[in-house]
Design a protein around this motif. Sequence first.
Motif, mmCIF file in Angstrom:
data_model
loop_
_atom_site.group_PDB
_atom_site.id
_atom_site.type_symbol
_atom_site.label_atom_id
_atom_site.label_comp_id
_atom_site.label_asym_id
_atom_site.label_seq_id
_atom_site.Cartn_x
_atom_site.Cartn_y
_atom_site.Cartn_z
ATOM 1 N N GLN A 1 0.849 -1.188 0.000
ATOM 2 C CA GLN A 1 0.000 0.000 0.000
ATOM 3 C C GLN A 1 0.889 1.244 0.000
ATOM 4 O OE1 GLN A 1 -3.488 0.145 0.211
ATOM 5 N NE2 GLN A 1 -3.553 -2.071 -0.021
ATOM 6 N N LEU A 2 0.770 2.048 -1.024
ATOM 7 C CA LEU A 2 1.528 3.292 -1.131
ATOM 8 C C LEU A 2 0.610 4.452 -0.785
ATOM 9 C CD1 LEU A 2 4.081 4.869 -1.960
ATOM 10 C CD2 LEU A 2 3.259 4.782 -4.309
ATOM 11 N N LEU A 3 1.014 5.284 0.173
ATOM 12 C CA LEU A 3 0.235 6.439 0.587
ATOM 13 C C LEU A 3 0.998 7.695 0.197
ATOM 14 C CD1 LEU A 3 -2.235 7.592 2.057
ATOM 15 C CD2 LEU A 3 -0.923 7.440 4.183
ATOM 16 N N LEU A 4 0.366 8.530 -0.615
ATOM 17 C CA LEU A 4 0.997 9.746 -1.112
ATOM 18 C C LEU A 4 0.327 10.977 -0.517
ATOM 19 C CD1 LEU A 4 1.247 8.865 -4.911
ATOM 20 C CD2 LEU A 4 2.994 8.586 -3.153
ATOM 21 N N ALA A 5 1.126 11.948 -0.112
ATOM 22 C CA ALA A 5 0.619 13.233 0.369
ATOM 23 C C ALA A 5 0.534 14.182 -0.814
ATOM 24 C CB ALA A 5 1.542 13.799 1.440
ATOM 25 N N VAL A 6 -0.630 14.788 -0.981
ATOM 26 C CA VAL A 6 -0.886 15.703 -2.100
ATOM 27 C C VAL A 6 -1.307 17.039 -1.498
ATOM 28 C CG1 VAL A 6 -2.204 16.001 -4.221
ATOM 29 C CG2 VAL A 6 -1.670 13.721 -3.429
ATOM 30 N N PRO A 7 -0.766 18.171 -1.985
ATOM 31 C CA PRO A 7 -1.053 19.458 -1.347
ATOM 32 C C PRO A 7 -2.456 20.014 -1.580
ATOM 33 C CG PRO A 7 0.415 19.782 -3.202
ATOM 34 C CD PRO A 7 0.253 18.298 -3.026
ATOM 35 N N THR A 8 -3.110 19.669 -2.675
ATOM 36 C CA THR A 8 -4.451 20.202 -2.947
ATOM 37 C C THR A 8 -5.350 19.105 -3.496
ATOM 38 O OG1 THR A 8 -3.949 20.822 -5.226
ATOM 39 C CG2 THR A 8 -3.514 22.488 -3.538
ATOM 40 N N SER A 9 -6.641 19.314 -3.330
ATOM 41 C CA SER A 9 -7.593 18.332 -3.861
ATOM 42 C C SER A 9 -7.633 18.376 -5.390
ATOM 43 C CB SER A 9 -8.989 18.573 -3.281
ATOM 44 O OG SER A 9 -9.416 19.883 -3.568
ATOM 45 N N ALA A 10 -7.353 19.533 -5.962
ATOM 46 C CA ALA A 10 -7.324 19.628 -7.430
ATOM 47 C C ALA A 10 -6.197 18.771 -7.994
ATOM 48 C CB ALA A 10 -7.153 21.086 -7.857
ATOM 49 N N LEU A 11 -5.039 18.843 -7.364
ATOM 50 C CA LEU A 11 -3.918 18.013 -7.814
ATOM 51 C C LEU A 11 -4.214 16.543 -7.556
ATOM 52 C CD1 LEU A 11 -1.112 17.882 -9.053
ATOM 53 C CD2 LEU A 11 -0.167 18.154 -6.772
ATOM 54 N N ALA A 12 -4.895 16.242 -6.456
ATOM 55 C CA ALA A 12 -5.261 14.855 -6.161
ATOM 56 C C ALA A 12 -6.169 14.301 -7.253
ATOM 57 C CB ALA A 12 -5.941 14.768 -4.800
ATOM 58 N N ALA A 13 -7.093 15.119 -7.738
ATOM 59 C CA ALA A 13 -7.987 14.664 -8.810
ATOM 60 C C ALA A 13 -7.216 14.387 -10.093
ATOM 61 C CB ALA A 13 -9.068 15.719 -9.056
ATOM 62 N N ARG A 14 -6.261 15.261 -10.415
ATOM 63 C CA ARG A 14 -5.458 15.030 -11.630
ATOM 64 C C ARG A 14 -4.536 13.826 -11.459
ATOM 65 N NH1 ARG A 14 -3.166 20.746 -12.168
ATOM 66 N NH2 ARG A 14 -1.264 19.562 -12.454
ATOM 67 N N LEU A 15 -3.969 13.686 -10.264
ATOM 68 C CA LEU A 15 -3.050 12.573 -10.013
ATOM 69 C C LEU A 15 -3.796 11.243 -9.991
ATOM 70 C CD1 LEU A 15 -0.076 11.988 -9.437
ATOM 71 C CD2 LEU A 15 -0.571 12.221 -7.014
ATOM 72 N N LYS A 16 -5.037 11.268 -9.547
ATOM 73 C CA LYS A 16 -5.835 10.047 -9.477
ATOM 74 C C LYS A 16 -5.992 9.404 -10.855
ATOM 75 C CE LYS A 16 -9.306 8.969 -6.406
ATOM 76 N NZ LYS A 16 -10.541 9.261 -5.695
ATOM 77 N N GLN A 17 -6.056 10.240 -11.893
ATOM 78 C CA GLN A 17 -6.178 9.725 -13.250
ATOM 79 C C GLN A 17 -4.886 9.043 -13.708
ATOM 80 O OE1 GLN A 17 -7.169 13.242 -15.416
ATOM 81 N NE2 GLN A 17 -9.300 13.254 -14.723
ATOM 82 N N GLN A 18 -3.777 9.397 -13.103
ATOM 83 C CA GLN A 18 -2.482 8.856 -13.505
ATOM 84 C C GLN A 18 -2.011 7.695 -12.622
ATOM 85 O OE1 GLN A 18 -0.709 9.898 -16.226
ATOM 86 N NE2 GLN A 18 -2.516 11.145 -16.690
ATOM 87 N N LEU A 19 -2.817 7.297 -11.635
ATOM 88 C CA LEU A 19 -2.399 6.238 -10.721
ATOM 89 C C LEU A 19 -2.082 4.905 -11.404
ATOM 90 C CD1 LEU A 19 -4.519 6.853 -7.503
ATOM 91 C CD2 LEU A 19 -2.166 7.524 -8.006
#
Length: 153
Positions: free
Chosen positions: A61-79
């Motif tokens: 299980q990899l847990l990543l810290a993301v500074p904003t929810s907007a970046l989390a949404a974009r990063l989620k597509q690249q997981l």
Amino acid sequence: MHIYGTKTFKTFGATDFLRKNDRLASLMPAAMRMARLQKDCADALPPLFSSCDVMAFEQGQLLLAVPTSALAARLKQQLPKLQGDLQKRGWQVDAIKLKVQVTRAAGPVVEIRKLSMPDNAVTAFEELGDALEATPQNEKLIAAIKSMAAKRR
């Protein structure tokens, strides 16, 4: 780093310090592993991962810290791409979770300069506002010049 109480000036790095201390030496492998994982994640997604951090990696299980929810949404597509790249590099990543962490240090603070104008310049603008011909074309210009001069007083 200077060791106080000694006559010699000896320098050594943080890793040397950790290796020489028995209790802290046990942290070195975990710290180095997390640093390699952070680098591999950044290499897999360079533009998106620059402001993210690896928080934990346990039991696949990899847990990543993301500074904003907007970046989390974009990063989620690249997981899926990130997971595939990490698996190619030898990491046994079964799942990746994102956690929005707003506590990451913000970028450098931009100092806003307050512009000042010498008194003789303010006087010159006031005189200019009075000297301009009062025509419909100059009406807004005269108002702006007088307003600026009044704010600078």
